[in-house]
Design an enzyme around this catalytic site. Structure first.
Site, mmCIF file in Angstrom:
data_model
loop_
_atom_site.group_PDB
_atom_site.id
_atom_site.type_symbol
_atom_site.label_atom_id
_atom_site.label_comp_id
_atom_site.label_asym_id
_atom_site.label_seq_id
_atom_site.Cartn_x
_atom_site.Cartn_y
_atom_site.Cartn_z
ATOM 1 N N ASP A 259 0.856 -1.168 0.000
ATOM 2 C CA ASP A 259 0.000 0.000 0.000
ATOM 3 C C ASP A 259 0.901 1.230 0.000
ATOM 4 O OD1 ASP A 259 -2.298 1.658 0.447
ATOM 5 O OD2 ASP A 259 -1.626 1.798 2.530
ATOM 6 N N ARG A 260 0.364 2.380 -0.376
ATOM 7 C CA ARG A 260 1.203 3.588 -0.423
ATOM 8 C C ARG A 260 1.080 4.403 0.874
ATOM 9 N NH1 ARG A 260 0.070 8.528 -4.473
ATOM 10 N NH2 ARG A 260 -0.852 9.322 -2.541
ATOM 11 N N ASP A 261 -0.009 5.187 0.992
ATOM 12 C CA ASP A 261 -0.121 6.126 2.126
ATOM 13 C C ASP A 261 -0.278 5.379 3.449
ATOM 14 O OD1 ASP A 261 -0.073 7.987 0.125
ATOM 15 O OD2 ASP A 261 -2.240 8.302 0.114
ATOM 16 N N GLU A 267 0.869 9.052 6.228
ATOM 17 C CA GLU A 267 -0.540 9.230 5.918
ATOM 18 C C GLU A 267 -0.857 10.732 5.912
ATOM 19 O OE1 GLU A 267 -3.096 7.032 5.172
ATOM 20 O OE2 GLU A 267 -4.254 8.879 4.964
ATOM 21 N N ASN A 302 -5.301 3.164 -3.794
ATOM 22 C CA ASN A 302 -6.561 3.808 -4.163
ATOM 23 C C ASN A 302 -6.338 5.310 -4.202
ATOM 24 O OD1 ASN A 302 -7.913 1.381 -4.152
ATOM 25 N ND2 ASN A 302 -8.997 1.732 -2.220
ATOM 26 N N GLN A 303 -6.674 5.938 -5.309
ATOM 27 C CA GLN A 303 -6.510 7.391 -5.413
ATOM 28 C C GLN A 303 -7.826 8.048 -5.830
ATOM 29 O OE1 GLN A 303 -4.046 9.243 -4.357
ATOM 30 N NE2 GLN A 303 -3.032 7.396 -3.598
ATOM 31 N N ARG A 362 -10.776 -0.702 -7.268
ATOM 32 C CA ARG A 362 -10.676 -0.010 -5.975
ATOM 33 C C ARG A 362 -10.599 -1.035 -4.856
ATOM 34 N NH1 ARG A 362 -11.654 4.705 -3.030
ATOM 35 N NH2 ARG A 362 -13.063 4.480 -1.258
ATOM 36 N N LYS A 363 -9.495 -0.993 -4.102
ATOM 37 C CA LYS A 363 -9.346 -1.939 -2.988
ATOM 38 C C LYS A 363 -10.515 -1.744 -2.025
ATOM 39 C CE LYS A 363 -5.093 -0.417 -2.020
ATOM 40 N NZ LYS A 363 -3.749 -0.272 -1.379
ATOM 41 N N ASP A 388 -1.745 -0.726 5.843
ATOM 42 C CA ASP A 388 -2.043 -0.193 7.186
ATOM 43 C C ASP A 388 -3.543 -0.149 7.472
ATOM 44 O OD1 ASP A 388 -2.450 1.918 5.301
ATOM 45 O OD2 ASP A 388 -2.400 3.356 6.958
HETATM 46 ZN ZN LIG Z 1 -10.890 1.606 -9.792
#
Ligand SMILES: [Zn+2]
Length: 445
Positions: A259-261, A267, A302-303, A362-363, A388
């Site tokens: 995961d990113r953020d 975060e 997810n963005q 989308r997760k 996280d």
């Molecule tokens: Zn999507």
């Protein structure tokens, strides 16, 4: 008829201690000359004509390899009287070139699915396809920028201006080329353009300027330079222990999805500006450890800020360039970044209506992981997801990979999904160490 070209003119001055009087492409890798490995790779992928451009000690190379009949291929030799550069040699041997051909460098060890590469070249209708990969020192490498569709748009040669962020993509030194696209450059040789003509420095930038279609083929497969004693010894070790063999498509590889953020970077509650991106402590060490341990490292994020109109695709690309640059400064890299730009709930000012939808990426939906598995030939059963939030844990379960929670960011307190992690760790580095231990001697946490 399929043609592979091998640029085998190198002397190997820097490898003198390992080579003796042999020309560089004859250097033994696990007891057999590098050129034999390359010819066998091309032969396995159906290349029936292999043309060697030789310069230093061509007699030794011809004596070793003969006419190719031992592999059932046609081996041709073009002898350069003096070094002309990578492109100069090929242009001087114009009559030997077929309509399209693959170019291998005689100082790289390659284990790569050449069939998939040439299919990508043909399917895209490219004039030239450049194999690209991230490396662990992008800050002092010549970098290649691609559009989101994968076309090469710019070459950024070192030194890089301070404060600019580029994607960690480096020309690996393996191409598919159409002869027609090289035609304008023939004049350079005919006119006796002095000096060395190089594909990377001269031909590809000019091809781009002339509107040529240059495809970037980003792959985690094995291509490594053997040009110095240290690199050569490393390649020998990786061929001996099977790393090189396992790195090609066709052998599904384990991945660690990150995961990113809140996992890699602090975060920031819907990170919108590049200045907000700040890596968490020890994440570079964690990623580097995974890079070294045979895992493909893939970010999935997810963005919804894209759908909401807060961040453009271009701004997100820049944010990811910064992320790759910061990792690169500490010798770590990711193999691919996937983002979901969607968001299900519409009705906000400034939103992008076309992205307001229920999607399968989308997760916690597993779409990004499944796409990565296809793109990068991953073995999901041996793969992990570190995040996280319970969204990441649920996503991992949905995709059939093993979930690990880090106590950075939300630390699993979001409470949105019931999925439980296999284990929890205070940092990504601890999670990465656990993953590597498990891959060596698996035990139930
Ligand atoms: Zn999507």
């Amino acid at each position: 008829m399929k043609q592979a070209i091998i640029l085998a003119g190198g002397m190997g001055t820097r490898l003198k201690a390992r080579l003796g009087d042999l020309p560089k492409p004859m250097i033994p890798i696990c007891g057999r000359p590098l050129l034999r490995h390359q010819i066998e790779l091309a032969q396995r992928h159906g290349f029936d004509t292999i043309t060697l451009f030789v310069c230093y000690r061509p007699d030794l190379i011809q004596k070793e390899l003969g006419d190719g009949s031992q592999w059932g291929v046609r081996l041709r030799y073009v002898v350069e009287k003096e070094p002309l550069g990578t492109a100069g040699a090929v242009l001087a041997g114009w009559e030997e070139l077929q309509e399209s051909f693959v170019v291998l460098y005689g100082d790289t060890f390659v284990n790569l699915d050449l069939t998939r590469l040439t299919q990508a070249h043909l399917a895209a209708g490219a004039d030239a396809t450049l194999v690209l990969h991230p490396n662990n020192h992008p800050f002092d490498s010549d970098l290649v920028e691609c559009t989101s569709e994968g076309w090469v748009s710019t070459f950024h040669n070192r030194p890089h201006p301070p404060g600019r962020y580029y994607q960690n993509l480096v020309n690996a030194g393996l191409y598919v080329l159409n002869r027609k696209a090289l035609k304008p450059f023939r004049a350079w040789v005919k006119e006796g353009k002095p000096g060395i003509i190089d594909f990377g420095k001269d031909v590809f930038p000019e091809l781009l300027r002339n509107g040529g279609r240059v495809l970037g083929y980003n792959t985690p497969e094995y291509i490594k330079d053997i040009g110095t004693p240290e690199r050569y010894d490393k390649v020998c070790a990786e061929v001996a222990n099977g790393v090189a063999e396992r790195s090609a498509y066709g052998t599904p590889a384990p991945a660690v999805f990150l995961d990113r953020d809140g996992t890699l970077n602090k975060e920031a509650d819907g990170l919108r500006s590049i200045d907000e991106l700040e890596l968490l402590p020890t994440v570079c060490e964690a990623v580097q450890l995974l890079n070294r341990s045979g895992f493909r490292v893939v970010i999935t994020t997810n963005q919804p800020v894209i759908a909401k109109g807060f961040v453009s695709e271009e701004e997100l690309h820049q944010i990811h360039n910064k992320l790759e640059s910061l990792l690169g400064l500490e010798h770590a890299f990711v193999d691919r970044i996937y983002h979901c730009p969607h968001h299900p709930d519409g009705g906000f000012p400034g939103e992008r209506a076309e992205l307001k939808s229920v999607c399968d990426c989308r997760k916690p939906a597993p779409g990004m992981l499944l796409k990565a598995a296809k793109d990068l030939d991953l073995d999901l059963k041996r793969s992990w997801m570190v995040g996280d939030t319970t969204v990441d844990m649920q996503c991992a379960r949905n995709a059939g990979v093993r979930p690990l929670l880090v106590e950075t960011g939300h630390g699993g307190r979001d409470g949105r999904f019931p999925a439980q992690p296999e284990a929890r760790f205070s940092t990504l580095l601890e999670a990465a160490q656990f993953i590597v231990e498990q891959s060596i001697s698996p035990k139930t946490p």
